[in-house]
Write a protein that holds these residues in place. Structure first.
Motif, short mmCIF file in Angstrom:
data_model
loop_
_atom_site.label_atom_id
_atom_site.label_comp_id
_atom_site.label_asym_id
_atom_site.label_seq_id
_atom_site.Cartn_x
_atom_site.Cartn_y
_atom_site.Cartn_z
N GLY A 174 0.81 -1.21 0.00
CA GLY A 174 0.00 0.00 0.00
C GLY A 174 0.84 1.25 0.00
O GLY A 174 2.06 1.20 0.20
N ALA A 175 0.20 2.37 -0.25
CA ALA A 175 0.88 3.66 -0.25
C ALA A 175 -0.10 4.74 0.17
O ALA A 175 -1.28 4.71 -0.21
N ILE A 176 0.38 5.67 0.97
CA ILE A 176 -0.40 6.83 1.39
C ILE A 176 0.41 8.07 1.05
O ILE A 176 1.62 8.12 1.30
N GLY A 177 -0.24 9.07 0.46
CA GLY A 177 0.51 10.24 0.06
C GLY A 177 -0.32 11.50 0.06
O GLY A 177 -1.43 11.55 0.62
N SER A 178 0.22 12.53 -0.55
CA SER A 178 -0.46 13.82 -0.63
C SER A 178 -1.76 13.71 -1.41
O SER A 178 -1.97 12.77 -2.18
N TYR A 179 -2.62 14.69 -1.20
CA TYR A 179 -3.93 14.76 -1.86
C TYR A 179 -4.75 13.51 -1.57
O TYR A 179 -5.46 12.99 -2.44
N ASN A 180 -4.63 13.02 -0.33
CA ASN A 180 -5.42 11.89 0.13
C ASN A 180 -5.20 10.65 -0.73
O ASN A 180 -6.14 9.89 -1.00
N GLN A 181 -3.98 10.42 -1.14
CA GLN A 181 -3.65 9.24 -1.92
C GLN A 181 -3.80 7.99 -1.07
O GLN A 181 -3.29 7.91 0.05
N ARG A 182 -4.49 6.98 -1.61
CA ARG A 182 -4.72 5.72 -0.91
C ARG A 182 -4.62 4.59 -1.93
O ARG A 182 -5.58 4.30 -2.64
N ASP A 183 -3.46 3.96 -2.01
CA ASP A 183 -3.24 2.86 -2.94
C ASP A 183 -3.09 1.57 -2.16
O ASP A 183 -2.42 1.53 -1.13
N ILE A 184 -3.68 0.51 -2.68
CA ILE A 184 -3.53 -0.80 -2.05
C ILE A 184 -3.56 -1.87 -3.12
O ILE A 184 -4.34 -1.81 -4.07
N VAL A 185 -2.65 -2.83 -2.99
CA VAL A 185 -2.55 -3.95 -3.92
C VAL A 185 -2.57 -5.24 -3.11
O VAL A 185 -1.74 -5.44 -2.22
N LEU A 186 -3.51 -6.11 -3.41
CA LEU A 186 -3.62 -7.41 -2.77
C LEU A 186 -3.31 -8.49 -3.80
O LEU A 186 -3.84 -8.45 -4.92
N SER A 187 -2.45 -9.42 -3.45
CA SER A 187 -2.13 -10.51 -4.38
C SER A 187 -1.87 -11.78 -3.61
O SER A 187 -1.49 -11.75 -2.43
N GLY A 188 -2.07 -12.90 -4.26
CA GLY A 188 -1.85 -14.17 -3.60
C GLY A 188 -1.95 -15.32 -4.58
O GLY A 188 -2.36 -15.15 -5.74
N GLN A 189 -1.57 -16.48 -4.10
CA GLN A 189 -1.65 -17.69 -4.91
C GLN A 189 -1.66 -18.89 -4.00
O GLN A 189 -1.29 -18.82 -2.82
N THR A 190 -2.09 -20.01 -4.55
CA THR A 190 -2.05 -21.26 -3.81
C THR A 190 -2.08 -22.41 -4.80
O THR A 190 -2.60 -22.28 -5.92
N GLY A 191 -1.50 -23.54 -4.39
CA GLY A 191 -1.54 -24.72 -5.23
C GLY A 191 -2.84 -25.49 -5.03
O GLY A 191 -3.28 -25.69 -3.90
N LEU A 192 -3.46 -25.89 -6.12
CA LEU A 192 -4.68 -26.69 -6.04
C LEU A 192 -4.35 -28.18 -5.98
O LEU A 192 -4.94 -28.93 -5.23
N THR A 193 -3.41 -28.58 -6.80
CA THR A 193 -2.88 -29.95 -6.82
C THR A 193 -1.38 -29.83 -7.06
O THR A 193 -0.82 -28.74 -7.10
N ASP A 194 -0.73 -30.96 -7.26
CA ASP A 194 0.70 -30.94 -7.56
C ASP A 194 0.98 -30.33 -8.92
O ASP A 194 2.11 -29.88 -9.19
N THR A 195 -0.03 -30.28 -9.78
CA THR A 195 0.19 -29.79 -11.15
C THR A 195 -0.67 -28.58 -11.48
O THR A 195 -0.72 -28.16 -12.65
N ALA A 196 -1.35 -27.98 -10.51
CA ALA A 196 -2.23 -26.84 -10.79
C ALA A 196 -2.12 -25.81 -9.68
O ALA A 196 -1.96 -26.14 -8.50
N ALA A 197 -2.19 -24.54 -10.07
CA ALA A 197 -2.13 -23.44 -9.10
C ALA A 197 -3.01 -22.31 -9.59
O ALA A 197 -3.23 -22.14 -10.80
N ILE A 198 -3.53 -21.54 -8.65
CA ILE A 198 -4.37 -20.39 -8.99
C ILE A 198 -3.84 -19.16 -8.27
O ILE A 198 -3.35 -19.26 -7.14
N GLY A 199 -3.91 -18.02 -8.94
CA GLY A 199 -3.42 -16.79 -8.35
C GLY A 199 -4.31 -15.62 -8.72
O GLY A 199 -5.10 -15.67 -9.66
N PHE A 200 -4.17 -14.53 -7.95
CA PHE A 200 -4.99 -13.35 -8.20
C PHE A 200 -4.22 -12.11 -7.78
O PHE A 200 -3.26 -12.16 -7.01
N ALA A 201 -4.66 -10.98 -8.29
CA ALA A 201 -4.14 -9.68 -7.86
C ALA A 201 -5.24 -8.66 -8.05
O ALA A 201 -5.90 -8.63 -9.09
N VAL A 202 -5.45 -7.81 -7.05
CA VAL A 202 -6.44 -6.74 -7.10
C VAL A 202 -5.76 -5.46 -6.65
O VAL A 202 -5.05 -5.44 -5.64
#
Length: 404
Positions: A174-202
């Motif tokens: 995240g970041a907070i700055g002048s002019y009421n700046q409010r930035d946030i980035v959420l990301s993650g991943q996890t393995g579903l099986t030994d051969t599959a994984a899912i990830g996201f970012a917002v």
């Protein structure tokens, strides 16, 4: 480009100046030389071996240099201009070595190609992408017609996202700055099986404006952007890799009007700390929505031969208001609308030998770009409407071979 030099090396001002002029970044670290890997020629190579003018930035380098979106890259790359177009917040004006496109009109292809994971983004609307979940950004200067097609006479900008590891992790930045700046980035991943994984970012980027409409009180140069990406990656075998990905971006920031007031602090034209007020009679409504889905499969047929397929579909819609003089008179007001969609399919074949390498492929593109705008000349009592729609279908075959 982020290079690491040996800690025992002596500092030489002339050498440092040459490296910085070439887009290099200096970092003091433990002994050793970091190898920078790029895909400028559609295969993994060491940057030192690529016969192309390339500037590359990994995730750490982007964070260290405070790169928030694609337009910040121009501060670090020679002969490159990446700016937000007039009146909008997400439309990209890109020039490399003086070649590019000023207005994002339908029927005109940009001279600088934008690529996200090797997927060509045909229209500049929504191309000012915020930097998150990125592995590397590469800027290729000069014509790239053989491997990237006729629409890269100025160069190309490649945005490469991370591959999933299958580890379970979650990150918040995240970041907070002048002019009421409010930035946030959420990301993650996890393995579903030994051969599959899912990830996201917002990612959410919010900021009040540093200027206002003196007639309506609306913020000027504010930021209201929400972006997201999700991907599913499969490794059915050691030689086959598959990714299914989808992304979406919505920009509801106000239309950009205004000019620097005479009593405002000095500074660059778009830097916070400057006051951009205006008296436009146009509403500040502005909306840019872009989204896409893709399927990428890479199959290593042998130690030397790899086949890759990239299938993608993208679409976008923009409604914006452009006031060229930013005053209350309707001298030249332009309410504009753009809509586009595209489908691309590419098959690549790469072969590498001891002393030679081959990259070849077939590329298919089908797209529609359309829009309309009113050129309002109120002082003359004239409103000129311009609208159109352009359908494009093209197919190309390419190949390049190099000998060591």
């Amino acid at each position: 480009m982020n290079k690491t030099i040996k800690s025992a090396a002596k500092f030489h001002p002339l050498a440092a100046a040459v490296m910085l002029a070439c887009g290099a970044g200096l970092a003091h670290a433990d002994a050793g030389l970091e190898e920078v890997t790029v895909t400028a020629q559609k295969r993994e190579q060491s940057l030192q071996e690529v016969p192309v003018a390339v500037t590359a930035f990994n995730e750490d380098s982007l964070i260290e240099n405070g790169v928030a979106d694609l337009s910040d890259i121009q501060k670090l790359t020679p002969n490159t201009t990446l700016q937000v177009s007039r009146g909008t917040n997400s439309t990209l004006t890109a020039y490399i070595r003086g070649i590019g496109q000023q207005d994002p009109l339908w029927g005109f292809e940009p001279g600088v190609g934008i690529y996200v994971d090797d997927i060509y983004v045909a229209r500049p609307q929504g191309a000012v992408m915020d930097v998150f979940d990125v592995e590397r950004i590469e800027v290729l200067r000069g014509p790239q017609g053989t491997l990237y097609g006729k629409n890269t006479i100025g160069g190309a900008v490649k945005y490469v996202t991370k591959r999933l590891t299958g580890d379970t992790e979650f990150r918040i930045r995240g970041a907070i700055g002048s002019y009421n700046q409010r930035d946030i980035v959420l990301s993650g991943q996890t393995g579903l099986t030994d051969t599959a994984a899912i990830g996201f970012a917002v990612a959410s980027y919010q900021r009040d404006g540093y200027g206002e409409n003196l007639l309506t009180g609306a913020d000027n140069y504010n930021k209201d952007i929400l972006s997201g990406r999700v991907s599913l990656e499969l490794n059915p075998t050691d030689t086959l890799w598959i990714r299914v990905a989808a992304d979406s971006t919505k920009d509801d920031s106000n239309a950009r009007f205004g000019f620097l007031m005479e009593d405002a602090p000095t500074g660059s034209e778009t830097s916070p700390g400057s006051v951009y007020d205006h008296e436009s009679n146009m509403p500040s409504d502005n909306s840019v929505e872009t989204s896409g889905v893709s399927l990428t499969a890479e199959w290593q047929l042998s130690e030397n031969l790899t086949v890759k397929s990239i299938t993608a579909s993208r679409s976008g819609e923009t409604e914006t208001n452009i006031d060229f003089d930013s005053i209350s008179r309707p001298d030249f007001d332009v309410p504009a609308y753009y809509e586009d969609d595209q489908f691309t399919q590419e098959f690549q074949l790469s072969w590498s030998g001891e002393k030679s390498n081959l990259v070849s492929g077939i590329y298919y593109y089908e797209g529609t770009a359309k829009g309309s705008f009113d050129a309002v000349l109120g002082m003359y009592g004239i409103t000129q409407n311009v609208s159109g729609s352009v359908d494009t279908e093209s197919i190309a075959v390419y190949a390049t071979m190099s000998w060591l």
